[in-house]
Structures are given as C-alpha cells and as structure tokens.
Design a protein around this motif. Structure first.
Motif, PDB file in Angstrom:
ATOM      1  N   GLY A 133       0.628  -1.261  -0.382  1.00  0.00           N
ATOM      2  CA  GLY A 133      -0.480  -0.329  -0.403  1.00  0.00           C
ATOM      3  C   GLY A 133       0.658   1.493  -0.242  1.00  0.00           C
ATOM      4  O   GLY A 133      -0.321   2.685   0.079  1.00  0.00           O
ATOM      5  N   ALA A 134       2.386   1.254  -0.557  1.00  0.00           N
ATOM      6  CA  ALA A 134       3.154   2.494  -1.019  1.00  0.00           C
ATOM      7  C   ALA A 134       2.530   3.332  -1.038  1.00  0.00           C
ATOM      8  O   ALA A 134       0.931   2.903  -2.326  1.00  0.00           O
ATOM      9  N   ASP A 135       2.023   4.304  -1.526  1.00  0.00           N
ATOM     10  CA  ASP A 135       1.334   5.815  -2.797  1.00  0.00           C
ATOM     11  C   ASP A 135       3.169   5.815  -3.414  1.00  0.00           C
ATOM     12  O   ASP A 135       2.329   6.414  -4.791  1.00  0.00           O
ATOM     13  N   TYR A 136       4.261   5.492  -2.981  1.00  0.00           N
ATOM     14  CA  TYR A 136       5.043   6.124  -4.327  1.00  0.00           C
ATOM     15  C   TYR A 136       6.256   5.193  -4.195  1.00  0.00           C
ATOM     16  O   TYR A 136       6.564   5.106  -2.689  1.00  0.00           O
ATOM     17  N   ILE A 137       6.966   4.989  -4.651  1.00  0.00           N
ATOM     18  CA  ILE A 137       8.711   4.967  -4.870  1.00  0.00           C
ATOM     19  C   ILE A 137       9.558   5.193  -4.750  1.00  0.00           C
ATOM     20  O   ILE A 137       9.476   6.093  -6.051  1.00  0.00           O
ATOM     21  N   GLY A 138      10.485   5.281  -4.091  1.00  0.00           N
ATOM     22  CA  GLY A 138      12.135   5.828  -4.334  1.00  0.00           C
ATOM     23  C   GLY A 138      12.505   5.280  -5.286  1.00  0.00           C
ATOM     24  O   GLY A 138      13.148   4.050  -4.613  1.00  0.00           O
ATOM     25  N   VAL A 139      13.471   5.013  -6.449  1.00  0.00           N
ATOM     26  CA  VAL A 139      14.004   3.928  -7.689  1.00  0.00           C
ATOM     27  C   VAL A 139      15.232   4.175  -7.321  1.00  0.00           C
ATOM     28  O   VAL A 139      15.973   5.348  -7.485  1.00  0.00           O
ATOM     29  N   GLY A 140      16.617   3.573  -6.457  1.00  0.00           N
ATOM     30  CA  GLY A 140      17.715   3.629  -6.439  1.00  0.00           C
ATOM     31  C   GLY A 140      18.866   3.254  -5.335  1.00  0.00           C
ATOM     32  O   GLY A 140      17.981   2.133  -4.946  1.00  0.00           O
ATOM     33  N   PRO A 141      20.023   4.071  -5.074  1.00  0.00           N
ATOM     34  CA  PRO A 141      19.968   5.101  -5.985  1.00  0.00           C
ATOM     35  C   PRO A 141      20.840   4.791  -7.453  1.00  0.00           C
ATOM     36  O   PRO A 141      21.495   3.606  -7.577  1.00  0.00           O
ATOM     37  N   LEU A 142      20.376   5.360  -8.291  1.00  0.00           N
ATOM     38  CA  LEU A 142      21.181   4.780  -9.514  1.00  0.00           C
ATOM     39  C   LEU A 142      22.706   5.032 -10.272  1.00  0.00           C
ATOM     40  O   LEU A 142      23.253   4.599 -10.703  1.00  0.00           O
ATOM     41  N   TYR A 143      23.016   6.237  -9.498  1.00  0.00           N
ATOM     42  CA  TYR A 143      24.465   6.802  -9.877  1.00  0.00           C
ATOM     43  C   TYR A 143      25.315   6.619  -8.303  1.00  0.00           C
ATOM     44  O   TYR A 143      24.364   6.762  -7.427  1.00  0.00           O
ATOM     45  N   ARG A 144      26.557   6.794  -8.482  1.00  0.00           N
ATOM     46  CA  ARG A 144      27.092   6.378  -6.856  1.00  0.00           C
ATOM     47  C   ARG A 144      27.150   7.902  -6.428  1.00  0.00           C
ATOM     48  O   ARG A 144      27.278   8.414  -7.027  1.00  0.00           O
ATOM     49  N   THR A 145      26.426   7.863  -4.845  1.00  0.00           N
ATOM     50  CA  THR A 145      25.944   8.943  -4.409  1.00  0.00           C
ATOM     51  C   THR A 145      26.847   8.745  -2.383  1.00  0.00           C
ATOM     52  O   THR A 145      27.372   7.318  -2.483  1.00  0.00           O
ATOM     53  N   TYR A 146      27.378  10.048  -2.303  1.00  0.00           N
ATOM     54  CA  TYR A 146      27.655  10.147  -1.311  1.00  0.00           C
ATOM     55  C   TYR A 146      26.979  11.000  -0.377  1.00  0.00           C
ATOM     56  O   TYR A 146      28.177  11.055   0.971  1.00  0.00           O
ATOM     57  N   THR A 147      25.445  10.578  -0.396  1.00  0.00           N
ATOM     58  CA  THR A 147      25.229  11.710   0.315  1.00  0.00           C
ATOM     59  C   THR A 147      24.430  10.686   1.759  1.00  0.00           C
ATOM     60  O   THR A 147      24.343  11.367   3.122  1.00  0.00           O
ATOM     61  N   LYS A 148      24.621   9.436   1.073  1.00  0.00           N
ATOM     62  CA  LYS A 148      24.152   9.069   1.924  1.00  0.00           C
ATOM     63  C   LYS A 148      25.423   8.095   3.002  1.00  0.00           C
ATOM     64  O   LYS A 148      26.197   8.078   2.677  1.00  0.00           O
ATOM     65  N   GLU A 149      24.688   8.035   4.060  1.00  0.00           N
ATOM     66  CA  GLU A 149      25.941   7.838   5.135  1.00  0.00           C
ATOM     67  C   GLU A 149      26.495   6.040   4.970  1.00  0.00           C
ATOM     68  O   GLU A 149      27.424   6.024   4.516  1.00  0.00           O
ATOM     69  N   ASP A 150      25.314   5.463   4.895  1.00  0.00           N
ATOM     70  CA  ASP A 150      25.959   4.004   4.593  1.00  0.00           C
ATOM     71  C   ASP A 150      25.657   4.005   2.980  1.00  0.00           C
ATOM     72  O   ASP A 150      24.574   3.691   2.315  1.00  0.00           O
ATOM     73  N   VAL A 151      26.827   4.292   2.564  1.00  0.00           N
ATOM     74  CA  VAL A 151      26.745   4.581   1.118  1.00  0.00           C
ATOM     75  C   VAL A 151      26.611   2.644   0.183  1.00  0.00           C
ATOM     76  O   VAL A 151      26.926   1.912   0.416  1.00  0.00           O
ATOM     77  N   CYS A 152      25.608   3.108  -0.333  1.00  0.00           N
ATOM     78  CA  CYS A 152      24.646   1.893  -1.063  1.00  0.00           C
ATOM     79  C   CYS A 152      25.272   2.016  -2.647  1.00  0.00           C
ATOM     80  O   CYS A 152      25.491   3.198  -2.866  1.00  0.00           O
TER      81      CYS A 152
END
Ligand code: TZP
Ligand code: MG
Length: 221
Positions: A133-152
């Motif tokens: 029942g989510a209303d929308y989803i986030g899809v990613g990270p598509l490219y490398r990102t350093y913004t998230k602490e636990d770099v995925c």
C-alpha cells in the motif's frame, strides 16, 4: 491550497518533475530553511525534509516552519524518517526506508490521507511496496552517491527500466542524479527525479533549479 484529500487523488501529478530533498550538511553554510525558501521561490513543487544530523526537537521546529512555508505556496511537503513529526506538523506525506516500520503499520498510524513513500532497491522491494500500500516508491541509487551515510552501491539503470515497465504506482528516481546525467534518466522513462546535493550544494540554487527544470519536458517542475 491543496489538502491531503485531493492530493491522494492526484499522486501522478504530484510525483512529477524535480523532487527536492534537504540536507543541511551539504548546503554550503545555508540553513535548511534558507534552502527551502530558495526551492519554493524557484518553483519546486515537492520538497522532502531529510536531516540526519539534528535532534528530534530541532527537526520538529524546522518542519513546523517548512509546513507553513509549503502551505502558503501550495508545495507538497514530505518528511523523511520521522512519522511522528510528519503527523504533528500535518505534512502531506512521510518517506520511509526498508528498515523502518512495515508500511501497513505506518498506514495505521498516519491514516489513508497521508502519502507514504518508500525507498526501494530491487524489483522484489518494489512489488512488495505496491502490495503493502505504498503511494510511491523511490528507485535508486541509480548512480554513485556520497550523500547517504551508509553508501549503497548503485542499483543500475536496469532497475529503473523494470519499474518503468512493471510498476503502476508513481516512482521517483534518485541517487547521484545531476543536471549533467538527468537526460539519461528521463530518456528511460522517469517522470520524477530526486536530487539532494545537486540542488542544496549549488552555488546558486535558483539558477540550478531553473536549468534542471528546463530539462523536463513541458518544463514541468
Ligand atoms: N536515497 C537513495 S540515494 C540518496 C537517498 C536519500 C541520496 C541521493 O543524494 P544525491 O546527492 O542526489 O546523490
Ligand atoms: Mg529513512
């Protein structure tokens, strides 16, 4: 000014264009409030408050202020992580992650009118989010990102292709997306793109938003 009620009926329209996310540590000395002010001035239509470095009280106070600002300007306001704050300030929605409370439980807390978004990283997670029942989803990270602490690790554009083809709720592409690579994301069918550092870390936030905006077809933002 839109209310929750008519927002839920217009999700496709709401999860469109540039989805801006705050992060004060990447904002070059500007406060979240200053940054949000500039985003609104530049015409951004959806803003998520995401702040990993502050106390609950600080976050609550900032969200209260941003709720006022976004109501005045008709901007959709989503709070990351804190369901309690989202409810207290009457945000339009809450954005959670895979390790947060189950969507059904979040729904019990926030009710039917609040938007629930969830970050997903695989087809299984996307299908699961829809089922729950989510209303929308986030899809990613598509490219490398350093913004998230636990770099995925980047999930790869193939995951976006999967979502474009198979998922029939709104989705927002995220992770390392910049003015210079967003064409590729749009070309694969994304209608909504989230950016953190590209916007909050820009020297001139309004100029950056205007450049990004011009890349969306029909100039929607
Ligand atoms: N979720 C997946 S990637 C990401 C989040 C919050 C961070 C995206 O930040 P940026 O600066 O746009 O790469
Ligand atoms: Mg989270």
């Amino acid at each position: 000014v839109l209310t929750f009620e008519n927002k839920k009926g217009r999700l496709n329209e709401i999860i469109t264009g540039l989805y801006c996310i705050t992060s004060e540590e990447h904002s070059k000395g500007r406060s979240n409030i200053e940054v949000v002010e500039k985003m609104i001035k530049a015409g951004v239509k959806i803003i998520q408050y995401r702040e990993k470095k502050k106390s609950l009280l600080e976050k609550y106070n900032e969200c209260k202020k941003i709720r006022e600002m976004t109501l005045d300007s008709g901007v959709t306001f989503i709070v990351n992580d804190n369901i309690d704050i989202a409810m207290m300030v009457k945000a339009d929605g809450v954005h959670i992650g895979q390790d947060d409370l189950p969507i059904e439980k979040v729904r019990e807390l926030v009710g039917d009118e609040m938007i629930i978004g969830i970050s997903t990283h695989s087809p299984t997670q996307a299908e699961d989010a829809v089922r729950r029942g989510a209303d929308y989803i986030g899809v990613g990270p598509l490219y490398r990102t350093y913004t998230k602490e636990d770099v995925c690790e980047p999930v790869g554009l193939e995951y976006l292709d999967y979502v474009v083809k198979n998922i029939n709720i709104p989705y927002v592409a995220i992770g390392g997306i910049k003015e210079h690579n967003m064409d590729e994301v749009l070309a694969r069918g994304a209608r909504c793109i989230a950016m953190v550092t590209e916007i909050v870390g820009a020297d001139d936030i309004e100029e950056k938003i205007s450049k990004v905006k011009s890349k969306f077809s029909r100039g929607v933002l």
